[in-house]
Scaffold this motif. Structure first.
Motif, mmCIF file in Angstrom:
data_model
loop_
_atom_site.group_PDB
_atom_site.id
_atom_site.type_symbol
_atom_site.label_atom_id
_atom_site.label_comp_id
_atom_site.label_asym_id
_atom_site.label_seq_id
_atom_site.Cartn_x
_atom_site.Cartn_y
_atom_site.Cartn_z
ATOM 1 N N LEU A 160 0.815 -1.220 0.000
ATOM 2 C CA LEU A 160 0.000 0.000 0.000
ATOM 3 C C LEU A 160 0.846 1.267 0.000
ATOM 4 N N ILE A 161 1.947 1.278 0.738
ATOM 5 C CA ILE A 161 2.797 2.473 0.767
ATOM 6 C C ILE A 161 3.348 2.752 -0.629
ATOM 7 N N LYS A 162 3.810 1.716 -1.305
ATOM 8 C CA LYS A 162 4.357 1.902 -2.645
ATOM 9 C C LYS A 162 3.290 2.382 -3.626
ATOM 10 N N ARG A 163 2.071 1.880 -3.446
ATOM 11 C CA ARG A 163 1.003 2.270 -4.368
ATOM 12 C C ARG A 163 0.544 3.714 -4.143
ATOM 13 N N LEU A 164 0.508 4.146 -2.873
ATOM 14 C CA LEU A 164 0.027 5.499 -2.577
ATOM 15 C C LEU A 164 1.121 6.560 -2.652
ATOM 16 N N PHE A 165 2.353 6.153 -2.379
ATOM 17 C CA PHE A 165 3.437 7.129 -2.276
ATOM 18 C C PHE A 165 4.631 6.715 -3.138
ATOM 19 N N ASP A 166 4.365 6.350 -4.371
ATOM 20 C CA ASP A 166 5.433 5.878 -5.254
ATOM 21 C C ASP A 166 6.519 6.938 -5.435
ATOM 22 N N ASP A 167 6.133 8.170 -5.660
ATOM 23 C CA ASP A 167 7.132 9.224 -5.865
ATOM 24 C C ASP A 167 8.001 9.405 -4.628
ATOM 25 N N GLN A 168 7.363 9.463 -3.462
ATOM 26 C CA GLN A 168 8.112 9.689 -2.224
ATOM 27 C C GLN A 168 9.040 8.518 -1.904
ATOM 28 N N MET A 169 8.637 7.310 -2.279
ATOM 29 C CA MET A 169 9.444 6.123 -1.988
ATOM 30 C C MET A 169 10.607 5.957 -2.961
ATOM 31 N N THR A 170 10.453 6.462 -4.167
ATOM 32 C CA THR A 170 11.451 6.181 -5.204
ATOM 33 C C THR A 170 12.246 7.395 -5.653
ATOM 34 N N GLN A 171 11.795 8.583 -5.308
ATOM 35 C CA GLN A 171 12.495 9.784 -5.765
ATOM 36 C C GLN A 171 13.151 10.514 -4.598
ATOM 37 N N ASN A 172 14.071 11.373 -4.946
ATOM 38 C CA ASN A 172 14.840 12.110 -3.955
ATOM 39 C C ASN A 172 14.070 13.344 -3.488
ATOM 40 N N ILE A 173 12.881 13.079 -2.895
ATOM 41 C CA ILE A 173 12.011 14.159 -2.420
ATOM 42 C C ILE A 173 11.559 13.838 -0.998
ATOM 43 N N PRO A 174 11.119 14.855 -0.241
ATOM 44 C CA PRO A 174 10.691 14.610 1.147
ATOM 45 C C PRO A 174 9.497 13.667 1.214
ATOM 46 N N PHE A 175 9.388 12.959 2.341
ATOM 47 C CA PHE A 175 8.314 11.999 2.568
ATOM 48 C C PHE A 175 7.777 12.212 3.987
ATOM 49 N N PRO A 176 7.103 13.337 4.252
ATOM 50 C CA PRO A 176 6.648 13.640 5.617
ATOM 51 C C PRO A 176 5.635 12.640 6.159
ATOM 52 N N GLU A 177 4.888 11.970 5.279
ATOM 53 C CA GLU A 177 3.892 10.997 5.729
ATOM 54 C C GLU A 177 4.522 9.822 6.478
ATOM 55 N N ALA A 178 5.826 9.614 6.277
ATOM 56 C CA ALA A 178 6.519 8.507 6.943
ATOM 57 C C ALA A 178 6.419 8.601 8.458
ATOM 58 N N GLU A 179 6.337 9.811 8.992
ATOM 59 C CA GLU A 179 6.263 9.993 10.444
ATOM 60 C C GLU A 179 4.987 9.396 11.011
ATOM 61 N N GLY A 180 3.913 9.398 10.235
ATOM 62 C CA GLY A 180 2.655 8.819 10.693
ATOM 63 C C GLY A 180 2.502 7.359 10.326
ATOM 64 N N ILE A 181 3.108 6.952 9.216
ATOM 65 C CA ILE A 181 3.019 5.559 8.777
ATOM 66 C C ILE A 181 3.744 4.647 9.765
ATOM 67 N N ILE A 182 4.935 5.045 10.180
ATOM 68 C CA ILE A 182 5.687 4.284 11.177
ATOM 69 C C ILE A 182 5.314 4.807 12.556
ATOM 70 N N TRP A 183 4.739 3.960 13.389
ATOM 71 C CA TRP A 183 4.306 4.366 14.729
ATOM 72 C C TRP A 183 5.473 4.400 15.698
ATOM 73 N N GLU A 184 6.375 3.456 15.572
ATOM 74 C CA GLU A 184 7.564 3.417 16.417
ATOM 75 C C GLU A 184 8.740 2.927 15.581
ATOM 76 N N LEU A 185 9.908 3.501 15.832
ATOM 77 C CA LEU A 185 11.151 3.030 15.212
ATOM 78 C C LEU A 185 12.189 2.998 16.327
ATOM 79 N N ILE A 186 12.629 1.789 16.675
ATOM 80 C CA ILE A 186 13.493 1.597 17.832
ATOM 81 C C ILE A 186 14.816 0.990 17.388
ATOM 82 N N THR A 187 15.912 1.551 17.884
ATOM 83 C CA THR A 187 17.235 0.965 17.655
ATOM 84 C C THR A 187 18.161 1.368 18.793
ATOM 85 N N GLU A 188 19.065 0.478 19.136
ATOM 86 C CA GLU A 188 20.064 0.800 20.157
ATOM 87 C C GLU A 188 21.440 0.990 19.558
ATOM 88 N N ASP A 189 21.618 0.560 18.308
ATOM 89 C CA ASP A 189 22.956 0.621 17.714
ATOM 90 C C ASP A 189 22.976 1.216 16.303
#
Length: 223
Positions: A160-189
């Motif tokens: 669904l992300i690729k279908r709705l946001f093809d330009d944002q996923m494949t081009q060198n442009i901002p993708f502000p919707e990513a902040e809402g699509i991903i609810w949590e992003l966790i890393t320690e390293d």
């Protein structure tokens, strides 16, 4: 910059532990006419809340829970409409304001469990993966936008992300919707990550490859 990516596991869950704080639960108990939450055993708060909720009509309970989490973003009429729609559809997957979908999911699942299935059962995905920069001295901290762009190579065109946001996923442009699509992003390293999102956005079947390479371009700043 090139990255080697490995998808280690994708879990589908109907509850994300830790979202509802004790303070949340105590406040909600008061709103559901159970004033003794503050003195109750903390381990029993969630169970007490589910029992308190079940004494209300489902749509009324939905309004109370939605107002608790979303009253700053939504007015009374919007909350009433969502509360009605939640009994019929997975609003948390369809609501047009993407940044609100995560909170709508948690409210939906609270109500789903309290009413034993009266509300639709929405699912979340927990994706465990690694992203390793090919340059040994690379120290870039990846954002949610970066992560989605890098995952693009391994995702099916049906995603669904690729279908709705093809330009944002494949081009060198901002993708502000990513902040809402991903609810949590966790890393320690900054190599091994855990990503939490709706099953509607990403699920195990969306991945065509579990080991792949991807390139991340720096988004050019406007002059």
């Amino acid at each position: 910059m090139n990255y080697k990516i490995e998808i280690k596991r994708v879990d589908t869950v109907d509850e994300l532990e830790g979202y509802w704080s004790n303070d949340d639960l105590i406040q909600l108990l008061e709103k559901f006419n159970y004033p003794d939450g503050a003195t109750a055993d903390k381990s029993s708060l969630f169970e007490l809340l589910q029992m308190a909720i079940s004494d209300y009509e489902p749509s009324e309970a939905a309004e109370i829970a939605l107002a608790h989490k979303l009253s700053e973003e939504l007015n009374e009429g919007q909350i009433q409409q969502i509360a009605h729609n939640m009994l019929i559809d997975k609003v948390c997957e369809e609501y047009p304001e993407i940044p609100l979908q995560g909170r709508l999911y948690h409210v939906n699942q609270l109500l789903f469990k309290a009413y034993n299935g009266t509300f639709p059962n929405a699912k979340a995905s927990v994706v465990y993966f690694s992203m390793t920069a090919e340059e040994a001295d690379a120290a870039k901290i990846l954002t949610r936008e970066n992560v989605l762009k890098l995952l693009n190579t391994g995702l099916s065109d049906r995603n669904l992300i690729k279908r709705l946001f093809d330009d944002q996923m494949t081009q060198n442009i901002p993708f502000p919707e990513a902040e809402g699509i991903i609810w949590e992003l966790i890393t320690e390293d900054n190599v091994n990550y855990t990503l939490v999102t709706s099953e509607n956005w990403i699920n195990r079947e969306d991945f065509t490859d579990f080991q792949f390479e991807s390139e991340l371009e720096e988004i050019a700043e406007e002059a």
